[in-house]
Design a protein around this motif. Structure first.
Motif, PDB file in Angstrom:
ATOM      1  N   GLN A  42     151.216  85.027 100.836  1.00  0.00           N
ATOM      2  CA  GLN A  42     152.538  84.753 101.077  1.00  0.00           C
ATOM      3  C   GLN A  42     152.984  83.300 101.664  1.00  0.00           C
ATOM      4  OE1 GLN A  42     153.701  88.290 103.365  1.00  0.00           O
ATOM      5  NE2 GLN A  42     155.263  88.604 101.721  1.00  0.00           N
ATOM      6  N   LEU A  43     152.219  82.725 102.600  1.00  0.00           N
ATOM      7  CA  LEU A  43     152.333  81.519 103.380  1.00  0.00           C
ATOM      8  C   LEU A  43     152.091  80.368 102.379  1.00  0.00           C
ATOM      9  CD1 LEU A  43     153.305  80.837 106.337  1.00  0.00           C
ATOM     10  CD2 LEU A  43     152.780  83.102 105.589  1.00  0.00           C
ATOM     11  N   ARG A  44     150.938  80.683 101.508  1.00  0.00           N
ATOM     12  CA  ARG A  44     150.456  79.474 100.364  1.00  0.00           C
ATOM     13  C   ARG A  44     151.829  79.640  99.448  1.00  0.00           C
ATOM     14  NH1 ARG A  44     146.647  76.211 102.299  1.00  0.00           N
ATOM     15  NH2 ARG A  44     144.858  77.478 103.001  1.00  0.00           N
ATOM     16  N   ARG A  45     152.292  80.608  98.863  1.00  0.00           N
ATOM     17  CA  ARG A  45     153.312  80.497  98.069  1.00  0.00           C
ATOM     18  C   ARG A  45     154.612  79.806  98.261  1.00  0.00           C
ATOM     19  NH1 ARG A  45     154.648  86.628  96.441  1.00  0.00           N
ATOM     20  NH2 ARG A  45     156.429  85.388  95.345  1.00  0.00           N
ATOM     21  N   LEU A  46     154.831  80.137 100.015  1.00  0.00           N
ATOM     22  CA  LEU A  46     155.952  79.308 100.448  1.00  0.00           C
ATOM     23  C   LEU A  46     155.742  78.097 100.597  1.00  0.00           C
ATOM     24  CD1 LEU A  46     158.676  79.733 101.919  1.00  0.00           C
ATOM     25  CD2 LEU A  46     157.714  80.051 104.020  1.00  0.00           C
ATOM     26  N   GLU A  47     154.600  77.548 100.870  1.00  0.00           N
ATOM     27  CA  GLU A  47     154.256  76.219 100.909  1.00  0.00           C
ATOM     28  C   GLU A  47     154.459  75.363  99.554  1.00  0.00           C
ATOM     29  OE1 GLU A  47     151.243  75.858 104.859  1.00  0.00           O
ATOM     30  OE2 GLU A  47     150.266  76.565 102.799  1.00  0.00           O
ATOM     31  N   ASP A  48     153.974  76.363  98.593  1.00  0.00           N
ATOM     32  CA  ASP A  48     153.958  75.636  97.348  1.00  0.00           C
ATOM     33  C   ASP A  48     155.523  75.512  96.758  1.00  0.00           C
ATOM     34  OD1 ASP A  48     151.243  75.716  97.046  1.00  0.00           O
ATOM     35  OD2 ASP A  48     151.247  77.518  95.886  1.00  0.00           O
ATOM     36  N   GLN A  49     156.436  76.221  97.192  1.00  0.00           N
ATOM     37  CA  GLN A  49     157.893  76.382  96.907  1.00  0.00           C
ATOM     38  C   GLN A  49     158.384  75.217  97.640  1.00  0.00           C
ATOM     39  OE1 GLN A  49     159.851  79.855  97.919  1.00  0.00           O
ATOM     40  NE2 GLN A  49     159.409  80.962  96.172  1.00  0.00           N
ATOM     41  N   LEU A  50     158.108  74.681  98.862  1.00  0.00           N
ATOM     42  CA  LEU A  50     158.670  73.868  99.601  1.00  0.00           C
ATOM     43  C   LEU A  50     157.849  72.539  99.565  1.00  0.00           C
ATOM     44  CD1 LEU A  50     159.630  75.673 102.796  1.00  0.00           C
ATOM     45  CD2 LEU A  50     161.133  75.125 101.270  1.00  0.00           C
ATOM     46  N   ARG A  51     156.617  72.491  98.955  1.00  0.00           N
ATOM     47  CA  ARG A  51     155.831  71.357  98.634  1.00  0.00           C
ATOM     48  C   ARG A  51     155.593  70.781 100.012  1.00  0.00           C
ATOM     49  NH1 ARG A  51     158.429  68.657  92.987  1.00  0.00           N
ATOM     50  NH2 ARG A  51     158.068  70.176  91.719  1.00  0.00           N
ATOM     51  N   SER A  52     155.302  71.390 101.149  1.00  0.00           N
ATOM     52  CA  SER A  52     154.997  70.929 102.243  1.00  0.00           C
ATOM     53  C   SER A  52     153.943  71.989 103.073  1.00  0.00           C
ATOM     54  CB  SER A  52     156.286  71.079 103.085  1.00  0.00           C
ATOM     55  OG  SER A  52     157.293  69.985 102.505  1.00  0.00           O
ATOM     56  N   PRO A  53     153.069  71.315 103.977  1.00  0.00           N
ATOM     57  CA  PRO A  53     152.083  72.159 104.596  1.00  0.00           C
ATOM     58  C   PRO A  53     152.917  72.669 105.638  1.00  0.00           C
ATOM     59  CG  PRO A  53     151.580  69.941 105.093  1.00  0.00           C
ATOM     60  CD  PRO A  53     152.685  69.961 103.919  1.00  0.00           C
ATOM     61  N   LEU A  54     152.925  73.904 106.188  1.00  0.00           N
ATOM     62  CA  LEU A  54     153.772  74.676 107.137  1.00  0.00           C
ATOM     63  C   LEU A  54     152.913  75.056 108.473  1.00  0.00           C
ATOM     64  CD1 LEU A  54     155.992  76.890 105.121  1.00  0.00           C
ATOM     65  CD2 LEU A  54     156.547  74.674 105.740  1.00  0.00           C
ATOM     66  N   LEU A  55     151.408  75.241 108.179  1.00  0.00           N
ATOM     67  CA  LEU A  55     150.498  75.684 109.103  1.00  0.00           C
ATOM     68  C   LEU A  55     149.344  74.989 109.212  1.00  0.00           C
ATOM     69  CD1 LEU A  55     151.064  79.634 108.587  1.00  0.00           C
ATOM     70  CD2 LEU A  55     151.657  78.281 110.607  1.00  0.00           C
ATOM     71  N   ASP A  56     148.782  74.683 110.253  1.00  0.00           N
ATOM     72  CA  ASP A  56     147.635  73.743 110.497  1.00  0.00           C
ATOM     73  C   ASP A  56     146.637  74.982 110.526  1.00  0.00           C
ATOM     74  OD1 ASP A  56     145.283  72.432 110.885  1.00  0.00           O
ATOM     75  OD2 ASP A  56     146.012  71.498 112.822  1.00  0.00           O
ATOM     76  N   ARG A  57     145.598  75.182 109.459  1.00  0.00           N
ATOM     77  CA  ARG A  57     144.765  76.314 109.623  1.00  0.00           C
ATOM     78  C   ARG A  57     143.360  75.891 110.125  1.00  0.00           C
ATOM     79  NH1 ARG A  57     148.049  76.819 105.574  1.00  0.00           N
ATOM     80  NH2 ARG A  57     149.170  78.750 104.691  1.00  0.00           N
TER      81      ARG A  57
END
Length: 289
Positions: A42-57
């Motif tokens: 889900q987080l990967r999909r959201l990052e793809d939608q926003l074209r931005s990295p949201l979390l530092d893993r």
């Protein structure tokens, strides 16, 4: 050039908020009633939608990037607006029951405002609240009788629930003259209360003589005994009332306890929604008395 329009998925935003608030995909998955890989996707999909990295893993915990920190308050507003609309106009999505447990002191001091606001925002969700000791709450959860619980625990890391806040403990009495008595009269809850455990262990380790003079499962009963001058007791520092004296010398220091939020395996829907509300309301620590 055509404007690129993206409709953000509320479920993806809800997953992002939960990961951000818990700092862990595993703990977020437990609260959301999903598997860890599903939440990660889900987080990967959201990052793809926003074209931005949201979390530092790269570290042991999931930390927000600059873009993620910018998104978080906006995501909270969108999710809250979504839930407000559904609670007044929606049909079915926010119906159900949440069986919630907490120790009496937490339930009476910290939860009324949170649960009241949740009930007003989601009138179709039935709340059932049980007050009991942590050990009993965990037993009820293991038997499928509770969906969600705030518990008192030793600082054990992420193995048992999501840490909500750390709770300093203090010795209290009507006044300091109680320290002249020997053995020291002690006001406690019955076993397996964690404050009782802390008090007995600390006094024993310090070599101080004591006797339980008043035992009550009720916080109100313990407060009445303290105000009557019957002995000393242990309370969270934030709950120590002004008409009692905090004893700062002559007694061993008490280690902090932790309050954690535990969800039943597979608990989602209304339970996950309430879990997020509790975490959001208490993320900066409990309110004072």
């Amino acid at each position: 050039m055509a404007l690129r329009l993206v409709n953000l998925d509320i479920d993806l935003l809800r997953a992002f908020i939960t990961v951000a608030e818990t700092g862990s995909f595993t703990r977020a998955a437990s609260l959301l009633g999903r598997s860890q890989p599903a939440v990660s996707l889900q987080l990967r999909r959201l990052e793809d939608q926003l074209r931005s990295p949201l979390l530092d893993r790269t570290g042991r915990s999931a930390t927000l990037t600059t873009e993620g920190a910018t998104l978080l308050p906006q995501a909270r507003r969108l999710v809250r607006l979504n839930d407000d609309i559904l609670s007044t106009l929606g049909d079915g999505d926010l119906e159900g029951e949440v069986r919630f447990g907490a120790p009496e002191d937490i339930a009476t001091i910290h939860l009324p405002a949170i649960l009241g606001a949740f009930a007003r925002s989601h009138p179709r969700i039935k709340l059932s609240v049980t007050c009991d000791y942590t050990a009993n709450l965990l037993d009820q959860m293991s038997r499928g009788l509770l969906d969600l619980a705030l518990i008192k625990r030793e600082p054990v890391g992420p193995e048992l629930g999501v840490r909500v806040w750390s709770e300093p403990l203090v010795w209290v009495a009507l006044d300091a003259s109680i320290m002249e008595l020997s053995p020291l009269p002690l006001i406690v809850a019955p076993a397996p209360d964690i404050y009782r455990k802390r008090a007995l262990a600390a006094l024993s380790e310090a070599g101080m003589t004591f006797r339980p003079c008043f035992t009550s499962p009720s916080l109100a009963g313990q407060m009445a005994a303290l105000r009557a001058g019957l002995g000393i007791g242990v309370l969270p520092a934030a709950m120590a009332p002004r008409d009692l004296t905090v004893l700062r010398s002559g007694l061993p220091v008490l280690a902090d306890s932790e309050i954690a939020l535990v969800s039943a395996r597979g608990a989602g829907g209304p339970s996950a929604l309430l879990a997020q509300e509790v975490l959001r309301a208490l993320e900066r620590g409990p309110p004072g008395p």
